[in-house]
Design a protein around this motif. Sequence first.
Motif, PDB file in Angstrom:
ATOM      1  N   ALA A   1      19.335  29.166  -4.943  1.00 49.50           N
ATOM      2  CA  ALA A   1      19.028  27.731  -4.921  1.00 49.50           C
ATOM      3  C   ALA A   1      18.824  27.251  -3.484  1.00 49.50           C
ATOM      4  O   ALA A   1      17.886  26.497  -3.193  1.00 49.50           O
ATOM      5  N   PHE A   2      19.689  27.699  -2.563  1.00 48.02           N
ATOM      6  CA  PHE A   2      19.570  27.273  -1.164  1.00 48.02           C
ATOM      7  C   PHE A   2      18.280  27.791  -0.548  1.00 48.02           C
ATOM      8  O   PHE A   2      17.587  27.051   0.177  1.00 48.02           O
ATOM      9  N   ILE A   3      17.930  29.047  -0.827  1.00 46.01           N
ATOM     10  CA  ILE A   3      16.674  29.603  -0.320  1.00 46.01           C
ATOM     11  C   ILE A   3      15.490  28.802  -0.855  1.00 46.01           C
ATOM     12  O   ILE A   3      14.544  28.479  -0.130  1.00 46.01           O
TER      13      ILE A   3
ATOM     14  N   ARG B   1      24.333  22.202  -9.795  1.00 52.05           N
ATOM     15  CA  ARG B   1      24.261  21.656  -8.440  1.00 52.05           C
ATOM     16  C   ARG B   1      23.063  20.733  -8.260  1.00 52.05           C
ATOM     17  O   ARG B   1      23.114  19.793  -7.453  1.00 52.05           O
ATOM     18  N   PHE B   2      21.970  20.976  -8.993  1.00 55.43           N
ATOM     19  CA  PHE B   2      20.787  20.131  -8.842  1.00 55.43           C
ATOM     20  C   PHE B   2      21.062  18.708  -9.320  1.00 55.43           C
ATOM     21  O   PHE B   2      20.623  17.742  -8.701  1.00 55.43           O
TER      22      PHE B   2
ATOM     23  N   LEU C   1      18.233  17.804   8.843  1.00 55.00           N
ATOM     24  CA  LEU C   1      19.137  18.838   9.347  1.00 55.00           C
ATOM     25  C   LEU C   1      20.498  18.733   8.673  1.00 55.00           C
ATOM     26  O   LEU C   1      21.087  19.756   8.270  1.00 55.00           O
ATOM     27  N   ALA C   2      20.999  17.503   8.509  1.00 59.18           N
ATOM     28  CA  ALA C   2      22.289  17.302   7.842  1.00 59.18           C
ATOM     29  C   ALA C   2      22.226  17.769   6.386  1.00 59.18           C
ATOM     30  O   ALA C   2      23.175  18.375   5.882  1.00 59.18           O
TER      31      ALA C   2
ATOM     32  N   ALA D   1      23.555  21.532   2.147  1.00 58.35           N
ATOM     33  CA  ALA D   1      23.051  22.263   0.982  1.00 58.35           C
ATOM     34  C   ALA D   1      23.616  23.682   0.889  1.00 58.35           C
ATOM     35  O   ALA D   1      23.619  24.293  -0.182  1.00 58.35           O
ATOM     36  N   GLN D   2      24.074  24.209   2.017  1.00 61.20           N
ATOM     37  CA  GLN D   2      24.620  25.567   1.999  1.00 61.20           C
ATOM     38  C   GLN D   2      25.866  25.663   1.141  1.00 61.20           C
ATOM     39  O   GLN D   2      26.175  26.729   0.605  1.00 61.20           O
ATOM     40  N   GLY D   3      26.583  24.540   1.043  1.00 57.57           N
ATOM     41  CA  GLY D   3      27.794  24.545   0.234  1.00 57.57           C
ATOM     42  C   GLY D   3      27.507  24.509  -1.250  1.00 57.57           C
ATOM     43  O   GLY D   3      28.369  24.732  -2.062  1.00 57.57           O
TER      44      GLY D   3
END
Length: 306
Positions: free
Chosen positions: A198-200, A259-260, A298-299, A304-306
């Motif tokens: 999902a992050f990718i 998560r979405f 950027l934030a 989103a990595q979490g």
Amino acid sequence: MDYVYLVAGLIGLFFGGEALVRGSVGIARRLAIPPLLIGLTVVGFGTSTPELLVSVDAAWRGVPDIALGNIIGSNIANILLIVGLTALVWPITVTGATLRRDTLVMVAAALALVPVFALGYMGRLSGVVLVGGLVGYLIWAYRTPGDATAEDENLPAPSLALVSALWVIGGLVVLMVGARFLVDGAVSIARGFGISEAFIGLTIVAVGTSLPELATSLIAAFRRQSEIAIGNIVGSNIFNVLGILGVTAMIAPIPVAGRFLRFDLPVTIAVSLLLTALLLTRPKIGRWMGVALLAAYLAYVLAAQG
């Protein structure tokens, strides 16, 4: 090789999308299709074709998080990253009432995903409803024309029909190959480093498929044609949700990860509302606001990595 595939895919999407748009506009002009209709359909859908091919390919191959992340992440990147970069090049001034109307459609499209995502699964019926919404929007926009949705007359396109057709065919081939390479590389990298698919999809793949919008908006900004720059972003976001996601669900129904609904869709709605508020309440989006949008992107990537 995974990184080679990733970079090759990004390059293929950029040049394939450019060729497709040029060829399509050339054919439309030869057929004497009105510039407004070219801007609404040919250019709008053409610049969103990378998102379509990548999402369909990912859904077919059993990586729905990349399929969804690509579309949701593209919309977030379009507003925070591309509008931010565009404002840094040249402050964005928008006066067209039709463009502001289109931003409201963009917000409505994002809100329409809430009940769809809440079901946890996007079936063909949901896809049909979204595509139907796109058709309704195109009819409405065509009947109430304005400067914001007109085609850029300076957009380069072949003058011969045969050359235009070759551009379209070549662009589609390059896009399909680029989409395959991009998905292959992204999935392998994500699994190799233990990063979520999902992050990718939300970041690398989303930004990669947004390269045509980035190029179009930056060129328009350099020409000081701010309405074309911002109109390209708004139109692309509408096409992504109603058209690309709708068609993807019709071709290959996909499950929706929690998560979405909890994080990424609320961010999409929030940034869509932010852009609408900026266009309705401010005479222009200046460079400082561009910096703020880039910082917000950027934030988002970090969160989103979490």
